[in-house]
Design an enzyme around this catalytic site. Structure first.
Site, short mmCIF file in Angstrom:
data_model
loop_
_atom_site.label_atom_id
_atom_site.label_comp_id
_atom_site.label_asym_id
_atom_site.label_seq_id
_atom_site.Cartn_x
_atom_site.Cartn_y
_atom_site.Cartn_z
N ARG A 1 0.84 -1.20 0.00
CA ARG A 1 0.00 0.00 0.00
C ARG A 1 0.88 1.25 0.00
O ARG A 1 2.08 1.18 0.21
CB ARG A 1 -0.99 -0.01 1.19
CG ARG A 1 -0.36 -0.39 2.53
CD ARG A 1 -0.99 0.33 3.63
NE ARG A 1 -0.85 1.75 3.44
CZ ARG A 1 0.27 2.44 3.64
NH1 ARG A 1 1.36 1.84 4.06
NH2 ARG A 1 0.31 3.73 3.44
N GLY A 2 0.21 2.41 -0.25
CA GLY A 2 0.96 3.66 -0.41
C GLY A 2 1.27 3.79 -1.90
O GLY A 2 1.68 2.82 -2.56
N ALA A 3 1.09 5.01 -2.41
CA ALA A 3 1.14 5.22 -3.87
C ALA A 3 2.47 4.82 -4.49
O ALA A 3 2.50 4.19 -5.57
CB ALA A 3 0.82 6.68 -4.17
N ALA A 4 3.59 5.15 -3.86
CA ALA A 4 4.88 4.83 -4.46
C ALA A 4 5.13 3.32 -4.44
O ALA A 4 5.59 2.74 -5.44
CB ALA A 4 6.00 5.56 -3.71
N ARG B 1 -6.93 -1.02 -7.32
CA ARG B 1 -7.35 0.14 -6.50
C ARG B 1 -7.42 1.35 -7.43
O ARG B 1 -6.53 1.55 -8.25
CB ARG B 1 -6.36 0.41 -5.36
CG ARG B 1 -6.36 -0.67 -4.29
CD ARG B 1 -5.52 -0.27 -3.09
NE ARG B 1 -6.17 0.71 -2.24
CZ ARG B 1 -5.55 1.37 -1.25
NH1 ARG B 1 -4.26 1.17 -1.03
NH2 ARG B 1 -6.21 2.22 -0.49
N CYS C 1 -1.48 9.52 7.92
CA CYS C 1 -1.27 8.29 7.14
C CYS C 1 0.23 7.93 7.12
O CYS C 1 0.98 8.29 8.04
CB CYS C 1 -1.84 8.44 5.74
SG CYS C 1 -2.09 6.85 4.91
N ASP D 1 -1.83 10.71 -3.19
CA ASP D 1 -2.08 9.60 -4.11
C ASP D 1 -2.28 10.11 -5.53
O ASP D 1 -2.05 9.40 -6.49
CB ASP D 1 -3.31 8.81 -3.65
CG ASP D 1 -2.97 8.01 -2.41
OD1 ASP D 1 -3.03 8.59 -1.31
OD2 ASP D 1 -2.57 6.85 -2.55
N ASN E 1 -5.51 12.58 -1.10
CA ASN E 1 -4.70 11.80 -0.15
C ASN E 1 -5.65 11.12 0.84
O ASN E 1 -6.88 11.29 0.76
CB ASN E 1 -3.69 12.71 0.56
CG ASN E 1 -2.65 11.93 1.33
OD1 ASN E 1 -2.07 10.97 0.82
ND2 ASN E 1 -2.41 12.31 2.57
N LYS E 2 -5.08 10.39 1.77
CA LYS E 2 -5.85 9.61 2.74
C LYS E 2 -6.98 10.42 3.37
O LYS E 2 -6.80 11.59 3.71
CB LYS E 2 -4.87 9.11 3.82
CG LYS E 2 -5.47 8.30 4.94
CD LYS E 2 -6.25 7.09 4.49
CE LYS E 2 -5.47 6.16 3.58
NZ LYS E 2 -6.36 5.16 2.91
N LYS F 1 2.87 11.28 -9.06
CA LYS F 1 1.54 11.46 -8.47
C LYS F 1 0.68 12.45 -9.27
O LYS F 1 -0.46 12.70 -8.89
CB LYS F 1 1.64 11.94 -7.02
CG LYS F 1 2.69 11.26 -6.16
CD LYS F 1 2.33 9.84 -5.84
CE LYS F 1 3.40 9.12 -5.01
NZ LYS F 1 3.61 9.69 -3.70
#
Ligand code: RUB
Length: 316
Positions: free
Chosen positions: A22-25, A65, A130, A199, A209-210, A235
């Protein structure tokens, strides 16, 4: 299920869907690795079949996702590398572009970290939400510059990514105060910077973002704490230049409440959006590997990087 997609790609897609990755990167890097493994494991001898396998794998990864644009940006980068006419050549193309992508991601994060660190002063306290590796890059670079940084970390319900952040910052030698999300406003008076990841960044400078980021930003503006977004150019959401909106992921309500408790409460409707949109007026700076930008001018960088827009990663 598409039989052309190999088991390793399916495993990675599954881990992205269940948020083990998880996490965009991290999602982008895993997707590039997945395409690489599809290429190295492919047994086809037909170049067209090879390309169509790769596109099928990309589509499966894309559907895991919907919000982090780093995912389609990664898929597009790797698939665009396919220019050879033989299977062996195409395999090498994918391996090369996936490796390039991962190396660029790492470099971008390090460069962005330097830019973000320059905004932080010795003795600053940040508040974060986050878990963002782009944020870590900034804090880590500031610490390496010899600055003392402290952090107030929001726990980030329902998945508690704040715990990952607290542990990682502690390992960097940053003193951490962990708070529940709803205590953020109370502690904003002690904060010099709100520092969050992204994100996706839209063409108008909105930051996706979160869930909870936008409320934090509004409160921070009210308290006078500057809001910095650490987001490498991966991003930036090219589709938003041509009017597309960013899809906000709605996750399973089980993450918030179990069925039994829900029934005891009379089965109210439960909503679990994973992300929210912070309008550009609540953001002071977007920090990228290409320097820092006021949110309103990020579109200039987007045009330079993507032209006037892009198609789906597998449609090219
Ligand atoms: C993670 C999240 C992070 C961004 C940036 O959400 O919102 O702030 O992805 O992370 P989730 P990074 O846990 O639902 O994936 O800077 O590491 O790309």
């Amino acid at each position: 299920m598409d039989e052309r997609v190999h088991a390793e790609v399916r495993r990675i897609a599954d881990e992205i869907g269940t948020m083990e990755i998880r996490g965009a990167a991290a999602i982008a890097e895993a997707a590039a690795r997945a395409l690489r493994s599809q290429a190295t494991d492919s047994e086809t001898t037909d170049p067209e079949a090879f390309k169509s396998e790769l596109r099928a794998a990309a589509r499966m990864l894309y559907e895991t996702r919907p919000t982090a644009v780093s995912l389609p940006n990664a898929l597009r980068y790797v698939l665009r590398g396919m220019s050879s006419t033989t299977v062996e050549g195409l395999r090498q193309d994918v391996v090369q572009s996936a490796d390039d992508f991962c190396a660029r991601l790492e470099r971008a994060q390090a460069d962005l970290g330097q830019v973000g660190a320059n905004r932080l002063r010795d003795g600053d306290t940040i508040m974060t939400h986050c878990h963002s590796t782009d944020v870590f890059a900034c804090v880590e670079a500031a610490v390496e510059q010899g600055k003392h940084i402290e952090a107030i970390v929001k726990e980030t319900r329902p998945r508690l990514q704040g715990h990952i952040t607290a542990e990682a910052l502690h390992e960097m030698g940053v003193p951490v105060t962990l708070i529940v999300d709803s205590a953020a406003r109370r502690y904003l008076n002690d904060v010099d910077h709100v520092l969050v990841g992204a994100d996706a960044i839209a063409a108008d400078g909105s930051v996706i973002n979160k869930i909870g980021t936008s409320g934090l930003a509004v409160n921070a503006r009210d308290r006078g704490a500057p809001i910095m977004v650490a987001a490498q150019t991966l991003k930036l959401h090219p589709g938003t230049m041509t009017g597309h909106t960013v899809d906000i992921e709605m996750r399973d309500t089980e993450e918030i409440i179990d069925d039994e408790t829900l029934a005891e409460l009379g089965n109210p409707t439960v909503k679990n959006p994973a992300f929210d949109v912070t309008p550009p007026r609540y953001v002071d700076a977007i920090v990228t590997e290409r320097g820092q930008f006021p949110p309103e001018s990020i579109v200039i960088l987007m045009r330079e990087l993507f032209g006037e827009g892009t198609t789906e990663p597998w449609a090219e």
